[in-house]
Design a protein around this motif. Sequence first.
Motif, short mmCIF file in Angstrom:
data_model
loop_
_atom_site.label_atom_id
_atom_site.label_comp_id
_atom_site.label_asym_id
_atom_site.label_seq_id
_atom_site.Cartn_x
_atom_site.Cartn_y
_atom_site.Cartn_z
N TYR A 1 -2.80 8.93 6.69
CA TYR A 1 -2.37 8.40 5.40
C TYR A 1 -1.19 9.22 4.88
CZ TYR A 1 -2.74 6.40 0.75
OH TYR A 1 -2.48 5.74 -0.42
N LEU A 2 -0.04 8.59 4.68
CA LEU A 2 1.14 9.25 4.11
C LEU A 2 1.24 8.89 2.64
CD1 LEU A 2 3.85 8.56 6.84
CD2 LEU A 2 2.83 10.75 6.29
N CYS A 3 1.53 9.87 1.82
CA CYS A 3 1.72 9.64 0.38
C CYS A 3 3.21 9.46 0.12
CB CYS A 3 1.16 10.82 -0.39
SG CYS A 3 1.37 10.68 -2.18
N PHE A 4 3.56 8.39 -0.59
CA PHE A 4 4.96 8.08 -0.85
C PHE A 4 5.65 9.21 -1.61
CE2 PHE A 4 8.37 6.31 -3.47
CZ PHE A 4 9.12 5.67 -2.51
N ASP A 5 4.99 9.76 -2.63
CA ASP A 5 5.60 10.81 -3.44
C ASP A 5 5.84 12.09 -2.62
OD1 ASP A 5 5.67 9.20 -5.69
OD2 ASP A 5 3.70 9.87 -6.40
N GLU B 1 0.83 -1.20 0.00
CA GLU B 1 0.00 0.00 0.00
C GLU B 1 0.87 1.26 0.00
OE1 GLU B 1 -3.31 0.04 -0.28
OE2 GLU B 1 -3.29 -2.16 -0.38
N GLU B 2 0.28 2.34 -0.48
CA GLU B 2 0.98 3.63 -0.56
C GLU B 2 1.47 4.10 0.81
OE1 GLU B 2 2.22 7.15 -2.68
OE2 GLU B 2 1.39 5.31 -3.49
N ASN C 1 9.19 15.39 11.94
CA ASN C 1 8.37 16.48 11.40
C ASN C 1 7.30 15.96 10.45
OD1 ASN C 1 9.84 18.36 12.81
ND2 ASN C 1 11.13 18.92 11.08
N ILE C 2 7.66 15.01 9.60
CA ILE C 2 6.68 14.49 8.64
C ILE C 2 5.57 13.73 9.36
CG2 ILE C 2 6.37 12.79 6.79
CD1 ILE C 2 9.07 13.68 5.68
N THR C 3 5.93 12.89 10.31
CA THR C 3 4.90 12.10 10.99
C THR C 3 4.04 12.96 11.91
OG1 THR C 3 6.53 11.47 12.67
CG2 THR C 3 6.15 9.93 10.87
N ASN C 4 4.60 13.97 12.55
CA ASN C 4 3.81 14.82 13.45
C ASN C 4 2.93 15.81 12.71
OD1 ASN C 4 4.81 13.58 15.71
ND2 ASN C 4 6.31 15.16 16.14
N ASN C 5 3.35 16.26 11.53
CA ASN C 5 2.58 17.24 10.77
C ASN C 5 1.54 16.58 9.86
OD1 ASN C 5 3.91 19.41 11.91
ND2 ASN C 5 5.49 19.45 10.31
N ALA D 1 5.45 4.67 2.11
CA ALA D 1 5.94 5.91 2.71
C ALA D 1 6.57 5.63 4.07
CB ALA D 1 4.81 6.92 2.83
N GLU D 2 5.93 4.79 4.87
CA GLU D 2 6.47 4.46 6.19
C GLU D 2 7.77 3.67 6.08
OE1 GLU D 2 3.53 2.67 8.68
OE2 GLU D 2 2.16 4.36 8.46
#
Length: 131
Positions: A60-64, A29-30, A51-55, A34-35
């Motif tokens: 849902y995280l997008c790989f791109d 999965e997308e 920063n990415i995980t907290n913001n 990303a994770e």
Amino acid sequence: MSESTSVTDHINNLNTLFAQLTSTNFKVEENERAELLLQSLPDLYDQLNINITNNNVSDYLCFDDVAGAILEEESRRKNAEDRMEGSKQADALTMMRGRSMERESSGSHNHSRSKSRRRKNLKCYNCGLRG
């Protein structure tokens, strides 16, 4: 990922692995991609990872998007390194310019009278005598 590997190469390697898994009918999965990308980064990128995980507003995280943020961070770090190296070179150039503080004892830097005045066998233009 080792710290000597570029982020671009690492992302390309991960994309190749994901494509190989997809070809064997194993769907990644997308959000998982990303994770996995974030978890595979070296400790140098820990702050960016936080920063990415907290913001992230949604779960849902997008790989791109994650890959773009990581590439931007790598570019920022390279620019900072280039600026530091450029300032070191500028400092080295300014230190080399100007008069040296060391005194040289070679004859080329002797500021005494010229040797032509030391001769005692000169002929006088007025009376014609030597000395």
